[in-house]
Design a protein around this motif. Structure first.
Motif, PDB file in Angstrom:
ATOM      1  N   ALA A 144     -85.946 -34.315  16.838  1.00  0.00           N
ATOM      2  CA  ALA A 144     -86.566 -34.036  15.533  1.00  0.00           C
ATOM      3  C   ALA A 144     -86.945 -35.345  14.833  1.00  0.00           C
ATOM      4  O   ALA A 144     -86.319 -36.380  15.076  1.00  0.00           O
ATOM      5  CB  ALA A 144     -85.577 -33.256  14.662  1.00  0.00           C
TER       6      ALA A 144
ATOM      7  N   MET B 157     -86.768 -38.057  12.143  1.00  0.00           N
ATOM      8  CA  MET B 157     -85.765 -38.462  11.146  1.00  0.00           C
ATOM      9  C   MET B 157     -86.122 -39.831  10.588  1.00  0.00           C
ATOM     10  O   MET B 157     -86.049 -40.838  11.300  1.00  0.00           O
ATOM     11  CB  MET B 157     -84.356 -38.463  11.759  1.00  0.00           C
ATOM     12  N   ALA B 158     -86.519 -39.824   9.320  1.00  0.00           N
ATOM     13  CA  ALA B 158     -86.930 -41.072   8.666  1.00  0.00           C
ATOM     14  C   ALA B 158     -85.793 -42.087   8.730  1.00  0.00           C
ATOM     15  O   ALA B 158     -84.633 -41.755   8.490  1.00  0.00           O
ATOM     16  CB  ALA B 158     -87.294 -40.782   7.212  1.00  0.00           C
TER      17      ALA B 158
ATOM     18  N   MET C  60     -84.449 -43.326  11.270  1.00  0.00           N
ATOM     19  CA  MET C  60     -83.596 -43.209  12.453  1.00  0.00           C
ATOM     20  C   MET C  60     -84.375 -43.124  13.766  1.00  0.00           C
ATOM     21  O   MET C  60     -84.036 -43.806  14.731  1.00  0.00           O
ATOM     22  CB  MET C  60     -82.701 -41.955  12.343  1.00  0.00           C
TER      23      MET C  60
ATOM     24  N   GLN D 198     -95.657 -37.672  13.057  1.00  0.00           N
ATOM     25  CA  GLN D 198     -95.611 -36.840  11.846  1.00  0.00           C
ATOM     26  C   GLN D 198     -96.218 -37.574  10.652  1.00  0.00           C
ATOM     27  O   GLN D 198     -95.924 -38.752  10.420  1.00  0.00           O
ATOM     28  CB  GLN D 198     -94.178 -36.442  11.496  1.00  0.00           C
TER      29      GLN D 198
ATOM     30  N   LYS E 294     -94.209 -28.867  10.371  1.00  0.00           N
ATOM     31  CA  LYS E 294     -92.756 -28.713  10.288  1.00  0.00           C
ATOM     32  C   LYS E 294     -92.402 -28.367   8.855  1.00  0.00           C
ATOM     33  O   LYS E 294     -92.736 -29.092   7.921  1.00  0.00           O
ATOM     34  CB  LYS E 294     -92.041 -29.994  10.724  1.00  0.00           C
TER      35      LYS E 294
ATOM     36  N   SER F 177     -84.992 -25.533  14.052  1.00  0.00           N
ATOM     37  CA  SER F 177     -84.266 -26.776  13.813  1.00  0.00           C
ATOM     38  C   SER F 177     -83.098 -26.511  12.879  1.00  0.00           C
ATOM     39  O   SER F 177     -83.228 -25.772  11.908  1.00  0.00           O
ATOM     40  CB  SER F 177     -85.218 -27.805  13.204  1.00  0.00           C
TER      41      SER F 177
ATOM     42  N   CYS G 263     -77.911 -27.697  15.636  1.00  0.00           N
ATOM     43  CA  CYS G 263     -77.663 -27.716  17.086  1.00  0.00           C
ATOM     44  C   CYS G 263     -76.918 -29.020  17.394  1.00  0.00           C
ATOM     45  O   CYS G 263     -77.546 -30.071  17.540  1.00  0.00           O
ATOM     46  CB  CYS G 263     -78.972 -27.668  17.872  1.00  0.00           C
TER      47      CYS G 263
ATOM     48  N   VAL H 162     -83.794 -31.234  17.808  1.00  0.00           N
ATOM     49  CA  VAL H 162     -82.426 -31.626  17.453  1.00  0.00           C
ATOM     50  C   VAL H 162     -82.473 -32.893  16.613  1.00  0.00           C
ATOM     51  O   VAL H 162     -83.115 -33.870  17.004  1.00  0.00           O
ATOM     52  CB  VAL H 162     -81.590 -31.886  18.723  1.00  0.00           C
ATOM     53  N   GLY H 163     -81.795 -32.866  15.478  1.00  0.00           N
ATOM     54  CA  GLY H 163     -81.756 -34.033  14.615  1.00  0.00           C
ATOM     55  C   GLY H 163     -80.430 -34.760  14.727  1.00  0.00           C
ATOM     56  O   GLY H 163     -80.192 -35.554  15.638  1.00  0.00           O
ATOM     57  N   ARG H 164     -79.524 -34.445  13.789  1.00  0.00           N
ATOM     58  CA  ARG H 164     -78.287 -35.218  13.673  1.00  0.00           C
ATOM     59  C   ARG H 164     -77.421 -35.171  14.920  1.00  0.00           C
ATOM     60  O   ARG H 164     -76.720 -36.138  15.232  1.00  0.00           O
ATOM     61  CB  ARG H 164     -77.514 -34.725  12.446  1.00  0.00           C
TER      62      ARG H 164
ATOM     63  N   TRP I 245     -73.790 -42.280  12.067  1.00  0.00           N
ATOM     64  CA  TRP I 245     -73.803 -40.974  12.757  1.00  0.00           C
ATOM     65  C   TRP I 245     -73.102 -41.091  14.110  1.00  0.00           C
ATOM     66  O   TRP I 245     -72.284 -40.265  14.475  1.00  0.00           O
ATOM     67  CB  TRP I 245     -75.243 -40.519  13.009  1.00  0.00           C
TER      68      TRP I 245
HETATM   69  C1  LIG Z   1     -81.676 -38.908   8.226  1.00  0.00           C
HETATM   70  C2  LIG Z   1     -82.646 -37.758   8.354  1.00  0.00           C
HETATM   71  C3  LIG Z   1     -84.007 -37.986   8.178  1.00  0.00           C
HETATM   72  C4  LIG Z   1     -84.928 -36.937   8.313  1.00  0.00           C
HETATM   73  N1  LIG Z   1     -86.255 -37.198   8.198  1.00  0.00           N
HETATM   74  C5  LIG Z   1     -87.159 -36.201   8.426  1.00  0.00           C
HETATM   75  C6  LIG Z   1     -88.558 -36.481   8.440  1.00  0.00           C
HETATM   76  O1  LIG Z   1     -89.007 -37.624   8.244  1.00  0.00           O
HETATM   77  N2  LIG Z   1     -89.415 -35.439   8.671  1.00  0.00           N
HETATM   78  C7  LIG Z   1     -88.962 -34.156   8.881  1.00  0.00           C
HETATM   79  O2  LIG Z   1     -89.768 -33.250   9.102  1.00  0.00           O
HETATM   80  N3  LIG Z   1     -87.646 -33.873   8.899  1.00  0.00           N
HETATM   81  C8  LIG Z   1     -86.741 -34.863   8.684  1.00  0.00           C
HETATM   82  N4  LIG Z   1     -85.402 -34.587   8.755  1.00  0.00           N
HETATM   83  C9  LIG Z   1     -84.961 -33.220   9.089  1.00  0.00           C
HETATM   84  C10 LIG Z   1     -84.706 -33.082  10.589  1.00  0.00           C
HETATM   85  O3  LIG Z   1     -85.881 -33.249  11.336  1.00  0.00           O
HETATM   86  C11 LIG Z   1     -84.061 -31.725  10.944  1.00  0.00           C
HETATM   87  O4  LIG Z   1     -85.001 -30.693  10.763  1.00  0.00           O
HETATM   88  C12 LIG Z   1     -82.827 -31.428  10.111  1.00  0.00           C
HETATM   89  O5  LIG Z   1     -81.959 -32.548  10.065  1.00  0.00           O
HETATM   90  C13 LIG Z   1     -82.042 -30.220  10.681  1.00  0.00           C
HETATM   91  O6  LIG Z   1     -81.709 -30.426  12.011  1.00  0.00           O
HETATM   92  P1  LIG Z   1     -80.250 -30.978  12.495  1.00  0.00           P
HETATM   93  O7  LIG Z   1     -79.198 -30.060  11.930  1.00  0.00           O
HETATM   94  O8  LIG Z   1     -80.352 -30.911  13.991  1.00  0.00           O
HETATM   95  O9  LIG Z   1     -80.094 -32.363  11.952  1.00  0.00           O
HETATM   96  C14 LIG Z   1     -84.472 -35.620   8.601  1.00  0.00           C
HETATM   97  C15 LIG Z   1     -83.095 -35.394   8.750  1.00  0.00           C
HETATM   98  C16 LIG Z   1     -82.190 -36.437   8.640  1.00  0.00           C
HETATM   99  C17 LIG Z   1     -80.719 -36.162   8.832  1.00  0.00           C
END
Ligand SMILES: Cc1cc2nc3c(=O)[nH]c(=O)nc-3n(C[C@H](O)[C@H](O)[C@H](O)COP(=O)(O)O)c2cc1C
Length: 351
Positions: free
Chosen positions: A17, A19-20, A22, A73, A142, A203, A206, A226-228, A309
């Motif tokens: 996913a 993640m700004a 990261m 993105q 998204k 999302s 997970c 998957v993000g975190r 993390w």
């Molecule tokens: C540190 C951080 C930065 C994020 N930056 C973005 C972003 O730039 N664009 C976006 O669409 N979602 C962003 N997200 C959301 C994630 O893409 C994701 O949808 C969200 O964290 C839920 O998924 P997870 O539970 O697997 O983390 C960010 C999430 C985190 C934790």
């Protein structure tokens, strides 16, 4: 378990996913070098910065061939600038351009960008339509479940963007108001998946390899981002593949975890090399040192951000996190990683 977004084939239905701060190119490359990650999405890039050609913005859009397929993105609320941004990203070779309609941060939302676009679905769809007309590559969106609990409109918005030609949507099943509180609503993600023909990715939450499979098998989503969970465990995709193949899940050794951090540090340093070399030719050597020092500080800060993390997944992780936060130089950082991950097997192994 292939899946498709428009003409783009993903070898696996699991992706990293956006993640700004990261998911920079170095992190994405290291994730791709493990098996199982079918798509990476960049950090969000400003449409304003893209159309004005700002170097810092363009850096966020950089990627390497080994990351493909790459989705870049973009965020913004102005229709013409978003369409122009899509063209710029296509010319930079992006495989997919993704529109951020999920960011809840006020700084973004007040410019009618990010999740605030969900409050104006007609305008949101007009932006996507203009982008689709401007490029040949797939345009995806998204989004979150909605702005708040009274404005849950992901199914409606998904239908609208499908109607104007979007090739896929990802839904993070929380509202902007929730930010990261509560749980991602996978029932809503299923509802969106049933509402449209284009592929829907889910999302949220997970964090174990089995979650990836379960969500793809049971939610109606064509894939998961998957993000975190990937920041804690970048091997989550390859472990999910183990499960798909019916194998037992491969444990990640402590040394591999240490190697990942050292490789991340080296790749980040490599990214700064051109900059330092460029300055070496144009500025006196004292300035070169200053640039190199700035680059080291940037790398240290990146390692700190990831470690907040990454260290959650194992024993004594909090001690490691504190040590990394206290590191003042790259040499310190290497020493800390060496002694935490490689102490039992001797110093040569980490070289
Ligand atoms: C540190 C951080 C930065 C994020 N930056 C973005 C972003 O730039 N664009 C976006 O669409 N979602 C962003 N997200 C959301 C994630 O893409 C994701 O949808 C969200 O964290 C839920 O998924 P997870 O539970 O697997 O983390 C960010 C999430 C985190 C934790």
């Amino acid at each position: 378990m292939q899946t498709r977004i428009g003409e783009v084939t993903l070898a696996h239905p699991f992706g990293l996913a956006p993640m700004a701060g990261m998911t920079d190119s170095a992190f994405r490359r290291l994730v791709k070098r493990q098996a199982g990650c079918g798509l990476v999405v960049t950090e969000m890039v400003s449409s304003e910065g893209l159309v004005r050609g700002i170097d810092r913005t363009l850096e966020f859009a950089e990627y390497t061939e080994e990351e493909r397929p790459v989705s870049i993105q973009v965020f913004g609320g102005d229709l013409a600038k978003m369409a122009a941004s899509a063209q710029i990203l296509e010319s930079l070779g992006a495989d997919i351009v993704d529109v951020n309609m999920g960011c809840p941060v006020p700084k973004i939302a007040k410019h009618h960008a990010g999740c605030s676009l969900m409050r104006d679905p007609r305008h949101a769809a007009a932006i996507v339509g203009a982008m689709v007309r401007a490029v040949k590559i797939p345009v995806t969106v998204k989004m979150r479940s909605g702005w708040n609990e009274n404005e849950i409109n992901a199914p409606e918005l998904a239908r609208r963007v499908e109607d104007v030609g979007a090739s896929g949507v990802t839904v993070h099943g929380r509202t902007a108001k929730q930010s990261y509180a509560g749980r991602s609503d996978w029932d809503l993600i299923s509802t969106v998946a049933r509402s449209v023909e284009i592929p829907v990715f889910g999302s949220g939450d997970c964090v174990e390899p089995a979650h990836l499979l379960n969500r793809v098998d049971n939610s109606g989503a064509k894939g998961v981002l998957v993000g975190r969970g990937a920041l804690r465990n970048p091997w989550i995709f390859s472990q999910a593949l183990d499960l798909v193949a019916g194998n037992t899940l491969r444990e990640v050794r402590l040394e591999e975890r240490g190697r990942f951090l050292l490789d991340y540090l080296d790749l980040l340093l490599g990214e700064g090399v051109d900059e330092v070399e460029g300055f070496r030719h144009t500025l006196p050597s004292a300035s070169t040192t200053a640039v190199a020092r700035g680059r080291d500080r940037w790398v240290i800060n990146k390692l700190r951000a990831l470690s907040s993390w990454y260290t959650k997944g194992f024993e004594n992780g909090s001690r490691l996190r504190q040590d990394i936060n206290a590191a003042e130089s790259l040499a310190d950082l290497r020493r800390i990683i060496q002694s935490f991950f490689f102490a039992s097997i001797g110093p040569r192994a980490a070289a």
